[in-house]
Scaffold this motif. Structure first.
Motif, PDB file in Angstrom:
ATOM      1  N   PHE A 438       0.829  -1.202   0.000  1.00 23.80           N
ATOM      2  CA  PHE A 438       0.000   0.000   0.000  1.00 23.80           C
ATOM      3  C   PHE A 438       0.869   1.259   0.000  1.00 23.80           C
ATOM      4  CE2 PHE A 438      -3.651  -2.634   1.173  1.00 23.80           C
ATOM      5  CZ  PHE A 438      -4.667  -1.988   0.500  1.00 23.80           C
ATOM      6  N   ALA A 439       1.921   1.255   0.822  1.00 22.56           N
ATOM      7  CA  ALA A 439       2.793   2.423   0.874  1.00 22.56           C
ATOM      8  C   ALA A 439       3.500   2.646  -0.463  1.00 22.56           C
ATOM      9  CB  ALA A 439       3.825   2.256   1.995  1.00 22.56           C
ATOM     10  N   GLY A 440       3.865   1.537  -1.129  1.00 20.01           N
ATOM     11  CA  GLY A 440       4.576   1.661  -2.399  1.00 20.01           C
ATOM     12  C   GLY A 440       3.714   2.204  -3.529  1.00 20.01           C
ATOM     13  N   SER A 734       4.221  -5.266  -8.991  1.00 17.70           N
ATOM     14  CA  SER A 734       3.448  -4.089  -9.404  1.00 17.70           C
ATOM     15  C   SER A 734       4.321  -3.052 -10.092  1.00 17.70           C
ATOM     16  CB  SER A 734       2.758  -3.460  -8.191  1.00 17.70           C
ATOM     17  OG  SER A 734       3.712  -3.007  -7.251  1.00 17.70           O
ATOM     18  N   ASP A 735       5.584  -3.416 -10.367  1.00 15.75           N
ATOM     19  CA  ASP A 735       6.533  -2.531 -11.050  1.00 15.75           C
ATOM     20  C   ASP A 735       6.717  -1.224 -10.277  1.00 15.75           C
ATOM     21  OD1 ASP A 735       8.376  -2.013 -13.001  1.00 15.75           O
ATOM     22  OD2 ASP A 735       6.944  -1.140 -14.411  1.00 15.75           O
ATOM     23  N   THR A 736       6.883  -1.375  -8.963  1.00 15.65           N
ATOM     24  CA  THR A 736       7.071  -0.233  -8.070  1.00 15.65           C
ATOM     25  C   THR A 736       8.414  -0.389  -7.374  1.00 15.65           C
ATOM     26  OG1 THR A 736       4.685  -0.141  -7.698  1.00 15.65           O
ATOM     27  CG2 THR A 736       6.077   1.030  -6.126  1.00 15.65           C
ATOM     28  N   PRO A 737       9.182   0.697  -7.233  1.00 15.23           N
ATOM     29  CA  PRO A 737      10.467   0.582  -6.517  1.00 15.23           C
ATOM     30  C   PRO A 737      10.282   0.002  -5.128  1.00 15.23           C
ATOM     31  CG  PRO A 737      10.285   2.725  -7.595  1.00 15.23           C
ATOM     32  CD  PRO A 737       8.948   2.057  -7.747  1.00 15.23           C
ATOM     33  N   VAL A 738      11.192  -0.884  -4.762  1.00 11.43           N
ATOM     34  CA  VAL A 738      11.097  -1.558  -3.467  1.00 11.43           C
ATOM     35  C   VAL A 738      11.640  -0.638  -2.382  1.00 11.43           C
ATOM     36  CG1 VAL A 738      11.844  -3.527  -2.080  1.00 11.43           C
ATOM     37  CG2 VAL A 738      11.313  -3.827  -4.513  1.00 11.43           C
ATOM     38  N   GLY A 739      10.827  -0.441  -1.367  1.00  7.94           N
ATOM     39  CA  GLY A 739      11.230   0.338  -0.209  1.00  7.94           C
ATOM     40  C   GLY A 739      10.554  -0.225   1.021  1.00  7.94           C
ATOM     41  N   VAL A 740      11.290  -0.328   2.107  1.00  8.92           N
ATOM     42  CA  VAL A 740      10.737  -0.873   3.346  1.00  8.92           C
ATOM     43  C   VAL A 740      10.167   0.272   4.172  1.00  8.92           C
ATOM     44  CG1 VAL A 740      11.204  -2.188   5.438  1.00  8.92           C
ATOM     45  CG2 VAL A 740      12.382  -2.763   3.310  1.00  8.92           C
ATOM     46  N   ASP A 741       8.890   0.199   4.470  1.00  7.66           N
ATOM     47  CA  ASP A 741       8.243   1.184   5.330  1.00  7.66           C
ATOM     48  C   ASP A 741       8.463   0.751   6.781  1.00  7.66           C
ATOM     49  OD1 ASP A 741       6.735   3.086   6.508  1.00  7.66           O
ATOM     50  OD2 ASP A 741       4.805   2.492   5.637  1.00  7.66           O
TER      51      ASP A 741
END
Length: 779
Positions: A438-440, A734-741
């Protein structure tokens, strides 16, 4: 082995469950309660598709927007209706003004008769709110006499705030948007929207992540009281039954608890179904009639739960040797192997890998691969956690007495401890993955509104013909309003707007005092009576081309056929100004006009837009503004400004996740409490013996806390690793950059730990009651 023998052995287990005295009933009851909680949530989940469908159908059935300037002619079957939605504090109120134009005018769903002017029919929730203390501002805004209630068929939820009021003269306000003429309610142009692949992916993962902990809890619940059951099975071996028969008898006991749990779960669901009609959760409410499970899915639950109880029991007993003189589980068990446990998450990643990088531009995600991959990753937690707990506690050493008691107990029964934690670990892992996803993708469904919330916090749209000076003064005198920027707006064209093709050139007209005009343009100088044409507009760029002295321009009348078309002749001496970004975030074009330069007939045609700076420290400042707007004109449209706007479908899905997460957390807490009480009950004599030999109660209480804390810490650690891994894979899909929230990761793990801490504290009073020497008494 024939089916008759299976039936006899299962029936014998059934009898043991209910004819084994108090111990048998307690165990069956605990199992039934644990299974019942899970069944209730499963039945709720099977009803969710019907909830969404019913809410959508209700919303479509009462739709009264046409978005069309070509209204049907007035007839005895037409109705004029105006949107007068409002907001009271943080609650939305759906409002409509209605004026029937004949005896066959259509009634909205849930309404039995049209209210006369000055009357209204309301939803039950709105009636209750209007009668409540502290609702004086809302009663002032809705000065209508209540003459009836809106029925269930006209409301999307039991707690929806809605009203229909009688109106008059609405036909003169028809504009094709907020006021329209209808011959029937419902969507006149239903369309099928193409599903967004990323939202579909979110839907699938939400469902799997919410239901997986439920299945884990049910599997754990059917194994309550396993140690006492094994001792009873050893007695069966002593009187001549073989090992296979004892396992079938054990399965019969589990089946009895599962069937009782199925009945209890159905009862819990029916009670919850009725309670759901009286509550609102995160702005969402339902009618009990919505919560009708799909018959096929309900039948699947009815078959799957008892079947799972039998299978889980048989699988659990495969590693247990039950002999006439005891259970070999008491000896040191063989070490758990890691390699096959790793196969589950690896297989899950392999199923998800082909969809990495797919995004929304390459078609739909393969639903089977998504479900299978997410399931295997989450099931992998339940396989890895027993090995992790056994490995870690086997290496724990010396410490205080409470620590040693806890560690030794965990070393003897690490599997039981892991089963208690499995469900919450799976829930936390799924929640972490979903929060990351969701955040991504949040930025893809959230857009900037352009509204400058530093210059204004509210906007009020006024219909055409509302007088300027008196209206501005009313808002300036409103409690909580610090500044009013009032601009009256219209559109000018080089030819009539009533032709098929419309004008060839068109531009905006903005009227306001010099202070207000300086909010939209850089003026060389300004005095009342001045005129300007704007340069540097973002969209309406025809203003300079229309600025020829003596040229006749036509004002748009918003589709109102009863109003004579107004014209304006461009005078000589129109100044030039440079457009700047206005409070709404755009650079407007066309002509600027001060009040003294505006002809009277133009004043009756333009409509007002007021931008208000509000002191938010004043209580109910926004509601004071809305009340002023309602006094000025019932069709005034006040709105609060926000810097961003979120997609409705995305926001609804996120709300659904939060509602589901609350339900799962309640299930986690209830199931853990039942499991904890069962563990304490089985160790009653041991605890009493320790107290009788002088062990302090505080020491025993701390040992119970450590027995819970160590497995939950390991479970949350494993859940974080799996959740972050799953979240990263879903983001890549989802072709979204990976980032850890990390904030979400900490929040989810903290929530899980908080639930366990609350359960542990609730189990302390029963623990203290059990720690009495009288607990050693036996018969």
């Amino acid at each position: 082995m024939n089916l008759r023998q299976w039936g006899r052995d299962l029936a014998l287990g059934f009898r043991f469950a209910f004819a084994g005295g108090r111990e048998g009933w307690v165990r069956a009851g605990l199992t039934a309660v644990g299974v019942g909680f899970g069944v209730a949530l499963l039945l709720l989940s099977t009803a969710l598709p019907n909830v969404l469908s019913a809410r959508h159908d209700r919303e479509q059935a009462r739709m009264d927007y046409t978005y069309d300037l070509t209204e049907p002619p007035k007839a005895d079957d037409t109705l004029v209706i105006s949107d007068v939605d409002t907001t009271f504090r943080d609650k939305d109120v759906r409002g409509r003004l209605m004026e029937p134009e004949g005896p066959r005018a259509p009634l909205p769903p849930g309404v039995s008769r049209f209210p006369a002017p000055g009357e209204m029919v309301v939803s039950p929730a709105l009636r209750k709110l209007l009668a409540a203390d502290g609702s004086a501002l809302l009663r002032e805004r809705l000065p209508y006499r209540i003459v009836g209630d809106i029925g269930e068929s006209g409301l999307v939820g039991s707690q929806e705030l809605a009203y229909y009021a009688g109106g008059s003269g609405l036909d003169a306000r028809i504009d094709g948007s907020r006021t329209a003429r209808l011959t029937e309610f419902g969507d006149p142009n239903p369309t099928t929207e193409e599903p967004d692949p990323v939202l579909v992916l979110l839907n699938i993962v939400v469902i799997v992540a919410l239901l997986m902990p439920v299945a884990v809890f049910i599997a754990a619940a059917v194994r309550f009281g396993g140690e006492r059951r094994d001792r009873r099975l050893a007695a069966l071996r002593l009187v001549g039954s073989d090992s296979r028969m004892t396992r079938r008898v054990a399965a019969g006991e589990a089946l009895a608890g599962a069937l009782l749990g199925l009945a209890l779960g159905t009862g819990f669901f029916l009670i919850g179904r009725q309670v759901a009609g009286s509550v609102e959760l995160m702005g969402v409410s339902v009618w009990p009639s919505y919560l009708d499970p799909s018959p096929a899915l309900a039948a699947l639950v009815a078959v799957a739960v008892p079947s799972a109880a039998v299978l889980v029991t048989l699988l659990a007993l495969r590693g247990v040797v039950i002999e006439p003189l005891g259970v070999v589980r008491a000896a040191k068990p063989a070490r758990r192997r890691l390699w096959w446990r790793l196969l589950l998450p690896v297989a899950g990643l392999a199923m998800l890998y082909p969809m990495v990088g797919q995004g929304r531009d390459n078609g739909d995600f393969n639903q089977y691969l998504v479900v299978g991959g997410v399931l295997l990753l989450l099931v992998g937690i339940t396989a890895l956690l027993p090995w992790l707990v056994e490995t870690v506690v086997g290496r724990l050493g010396a410490g205080g007495i409470a620590w040693q008691l806890a560690v030794r107990r965990l070393q003897l029964s690490s599997g039981t401890a892991a089963r208690m934690v499995n469900g919450i670990a799976v829930a936390v892992a799924g929640a972490i993955a979903l929060q990351m996803l969701f955040a991504g993708v949040d930025g893809q469904y959230t857009e900037e509104t352009g509204q400058d919330v530093r210059r204004a916090q509210m906007q009020v749209g006024l219909p055409d013909g509302v007088p300027m000076a008196a209206t501005v003064q009313q808002f300036a005198d409103t409690k909580g309003v610090r500044k009013v920027t009032a601009l009256w707006e219209g559109y000018l064209g080089d030819t009539s707007w009533d032709t098929e093709t419309g004008p060839g050139l068109s531009t905006e007209l903005t009227v306001g005092d010099c202070a207000a005009l300086r909010e939209v343009a850089k003026l060389p100088s300004c005095a009342n009576g001045d005129l300007f044409v704007l340069e540097g507009a973002e969209y309406s760029v025809d203003g300079p081309a229309l600025n020829r002295p003596g040229r006749k321009l036509y004002l748009e009348s918003y589709g109102r056929g009863d109003v004579a078309e107004v014209t304006w002749t461009v005078p000589a001496g129109v100044g030039t100004a440079r457009s700047i970004t206005d409070p709404a975030g755009s650079r407007r074009g066309g002509f600027l006009m001060t009040p003294a330069a505006m002809p009277e007939d133009v004043a009756r045609t333009v409509r007002g837009e007021l931008y208000l700076s509000v002191d938010e420290s004043v209580p109910d400042a926004s509601d004071h503004v809305r009340n002023t707007a309602a006094r000025v004109d019932p069709l005034a449209d006040p709105t609060n400004w926000t810097a961003t706007r979120t997609s409705v479908r995305y926001d609804s899905l996120r709300t659904g996740l939060l509602v589901g997460a609350v339900c799962v957390l309640l299930l986690i807490g209830a199931s853990l409490l039942v499991s904890q009480l069962e563990q304490l009950r089985e160790r009653r004599k041991l605890l009493s013996a320790l107290v009788a030999f002088g062990t302090r109660r505080r020491t025993l209480a701390m040992s119970v806390l450590w027995q819970t804390a160590i497995p939950i810490a390991l479970g949350l650690l494993l859940a974080s690793v799996v959740g972050i891994t799953l979240g990263g894979v879903l983001l890549r899909m989802s072709d979204t950059p990976v980032g850890v929230d990390w904030a979400s990761v900490l929040a989810m793990t903290g929530t899980g730990a908080g639930v366990v801490l609350a359960v542990t504290l609730l189990s302390l009073p029963p623990l203290l009651r059990l720690m009495r020497p009288e607990g050693l008494r036996t018969e």
